[in-house]
Structures are given as structure tokens and as C-alpha cells.
Design a protein around this motif. Structure first.
Motif, PDB file in Angstrom:
ATOM      1  N   ILE A  36      40.160  44.812  29.625  1.00 39.51           N
ATOM      2  CA  ILE A  36      41.073  45.250  30.682  1.00 39.51           C
ATOM      3  C   ILE A  36      41.536  46.688  30.435  1.00 39.51           C
ATOM      4  N   SER A  37      41.988  46.979  29.233  1.00 38.76           N
ATOM      5  CA  SER A  37      42.503  48.328  28.950  1.00 38.76           C
ATOM      6  C   SER A  37      41.392  49.370  28.955  1.00 38.76           C
ATOM      7  N   GLY A  38      40.163  48.943  28.735  1.00 39.11           N
ATOM      8  CA  GLY A  38      39.033  49.863  28.776  1.00 39.11           C
ATOM      9  C   GLY A  38      38.534  50.148  30.184  1.00 39.11           C
ATOM     10  N   GLY A  39      39.207  49.625  31.182  1.00 41.12           N
ATOM     11  CA  GLY A  39      38.827  49.898  32.568  1.00 41.12           C
ATOM     12  C   GLY A  39      37.841  48.901  33.144  1.00 41.12           C
ATOM     13  N   GLY A  40      37.665  47.772  32.477  1.00 36.33           N
ATOM     14  CA  GLY A  40      36.697  46.785  32.944  1.00 36.33           C
ATOM     15  C   GLY A  40      37.011  46.217  34.315  1.00 36.33           C
ATOM     16  N   VAL A  41      38.269  45.903  34.551  1.00 33.99           N
ATOM     17  CA  VAL A  41      38.648  45.342  35.851  1.00 33.99           C
ATOM     18  C   VAL A  41      38.465  46.384  36.951  1.00 33.99           C
ATOM     19  N   ALA A  42      38.850  47.610  36.671  1.00 35.30           N
ATOM     20  CA  ALA A  42      38.667  48.684  37.660  1.00 35.30           C
ATOM     21  C   ALA A  42      37.189  48.877  37.982  1.00 35.30           C
ATOM     22  N   ALA A  43      36.333  48.803  36.966  1.00 33.12           N
ATOM     23  CA  ALA A  43      34.891  48.954  37.185  1.00 33.12           C
ATOM     24  C   ALA A  43      34.357  47.814  38.053  1.00 33.12           C
ATOM     25  N   LEU A  44      34.809  46.589  37.779  1.00 35.58           N
ATOM     26  CA  LEU A  44      34.383  45.454  38.595  1.00 35.58           C
ATOM     27  C   LEU A  44      34.820  45.632  40.048  1.00 35.58           C
ATOM     28  N   CYS A  45      36.047  46.083  40.241  1.00 36.70           N
ATOM     29  CA  CYS A  45      36.561  46.303  41.597  1.00 36.70           C
ATOM     30  C   CYS A  45      35.786  47.406  42.317  1.00 36.70           C
ATOM     31  N   ASN A  46      35.459  48.468  41.606  1.00 33.08           N
ATOM     32  CA  ASN A  46      34.686  49.553  42.206  1.00 33.08           C
ATOM     33  C   ASN A  46      33.304  49.071  42.632  1.00 33.08           C
ATOM     34  N   ARG A  73      37.890  36.481  38.850  1.00 33.86           N
ATOM     35  CA  ARG A  73      38.635  35.221  38.768  1.00 33.86           C
ATOM     36  C   ARG A  73      38.807  34.798  37.305  1.00 33.86           C
ATOM     37  N   ALA A  74      37.779  35.009  36.490  1.00 34.21           N
ATOM     38  CA  ALA A  74      37.880  34.664  35.070  1.00 34.21           C
ATOM     39  C   ALA A  74      38.968  35.488  34.393  1.00 34.21           C
ATOM     40  N   VAL A  75      39.078  36.759  34.746  1.00 30.83           N
ATOM     41  CA  VAL A  75      40.133  37.607  34.175  1.00 30.83           C
ATOM     42  C   VAL A  75      41.496  37.123  34.642  1.00 30.83           C
ATOM     43  N   MET A  76      41.621  36.822  35.933  1.00 30.46           N
ATOM     44  CA  MET A  76      42.913  36.427  36.474  1.00 30.46           C
ATOM     45  C   MET A  76      43.318  35.031  36.031  1.00 30.46           C
ATOM     46  N   SER A  77      42.365  34.199  35.679  1.00 28.23           N
ATOM     47  CA  SER A  77      42.689  32.849  35.208  1.00 28.23           C
ATOM     48  C   SER A  77      43.285  32.873  33.820  1.00 28.23           C
ATOM     49  N   ASP A  78      43.020  33.921  33.105  1.00 24.87           N
ATOM     50  CA  ASP A  78      43.533  34.087  31.744  1.00 24.87           C
ATOM     51  C   ASP A  78      44.926  34.707  31.819  1.00 24.87           C
ATOM     52  N   ALA A  79      45.845  34.249  31.020  1.00 24.04           N
ATOM     53  CA  ALA A  79      47.213  34.794  31.009  1.00 24.04           C
ATOM     54  C   ALA A  79      47.194  36.288  30.727  1.00 24.04           C
ATOM     55  N   VAL A  80      46.234  36.769  29.943  1.00 27.74           N
ATOM     56  CA  VAL A  80      46.143  38.193  29.643  1.00 27.74           C
ATOM     57  C   VAL A  80      45.893  38.985  30.914  1.00 27.74           C
ATOM     58  N   GLY A  81      45.020  38.471  31.772  1.00 28.57           N
ATOM     59  CA  GLY A  81      44.669  39.169  32.992  1.00 28.57           C
ATOM     60  C   GLY A  81      45.807  39.249  33.983  1.00 28.57           C
ATOM     61  N   MET A  82      46.707  38.299  33.922  1.00 31.74           N
ATOM     62  CA  MET A  82      47.819  38.267  34.871  1.00 31.74           C
ATOM     63  C   MET A  82      49.056  38.984  34.317  1.00 31.74           C
ATOM     64  N   GLY A  83      49.024  39.352  33.034  1.00 35.47           N
ATOM     65  CA  GLY A  83      50.201  39.955  32.412  1.00 35.47           C
ATOM     66  C   GLY A  83      50.319  41.417  32.570  1.00 35.47           C
TER      67      GLY A  83
END
Length: 83
Positions: A36-46, A73-83
């Protein structure tokens, strides 16, 4: 051709996204935070935006979009992804 468009045409992309989803669901909290901090979620969204806003969306684009959504969804299902 935009770099993301070239990536979207890679026939191995859906398989690699499946592997990423498995990692996101099974790796440690530290690994998920680094993703997440490495920009993985942003890359997926892009990539998702590229897949669904192409001038002519094809079935392969929809398969990529579905795989990307599963990763998100896997990221958001994890508490880390929602925090």
C-alpha cells in the motif's frame, strides 16, 4: 501508445493479477502495508481506469478489470487496507 495500455495487452496480466490477489490475501500485515505505501493500490486503480476507459473496451479489458477489482477487494478486506 500509453505505457498502461501496453501493460493491459499483456496476455499474462490476468494470471499475474490472480497471483497478486493471493498474495494480498495471504501475506503478512507488513507485506500488505509495504504494498500500500509503495503505491500498489494507486497503480491498481490507474490500471483499472485505463482498462475501462479505452475507446473500444474489449472482453480482455473486462477480464483485466475484473482481476483488478478482485485485487482491490483483497486489500480492502484486510484491516490494513481499510486503515
Amino acid at each position: 501508445m500509453h505505457m498502461h495500455q501496453a501493460v493491459l495487452t499483456d496476455p499474462k496480466l490476468v494470471s499475474e493479477l490472480h497471483d497478486l490477489r493471493v498474495l494480498l490475501a495471504s501475506e503478512s500485515v507488513h507485506w500488505a502495508r509495504a504494498f500500500i505505501s509503495g503505491g500498489g493500490v494507486a497503480a491498481l486503480c490507474n490500471l483499472l481506469e485505463q482498462a475501462v476507459t479505452r475507446p473500444y473496451v474489449q472482453e480482455s479489458d473486462l477480464n483485466v478489470a475484473q482481476a483488478l477489482l478482485r485485487c482491490l477487494r483483497a486489500v480492502m478486506s484486510d484491516a490494513v487496507g481499510m486503515g
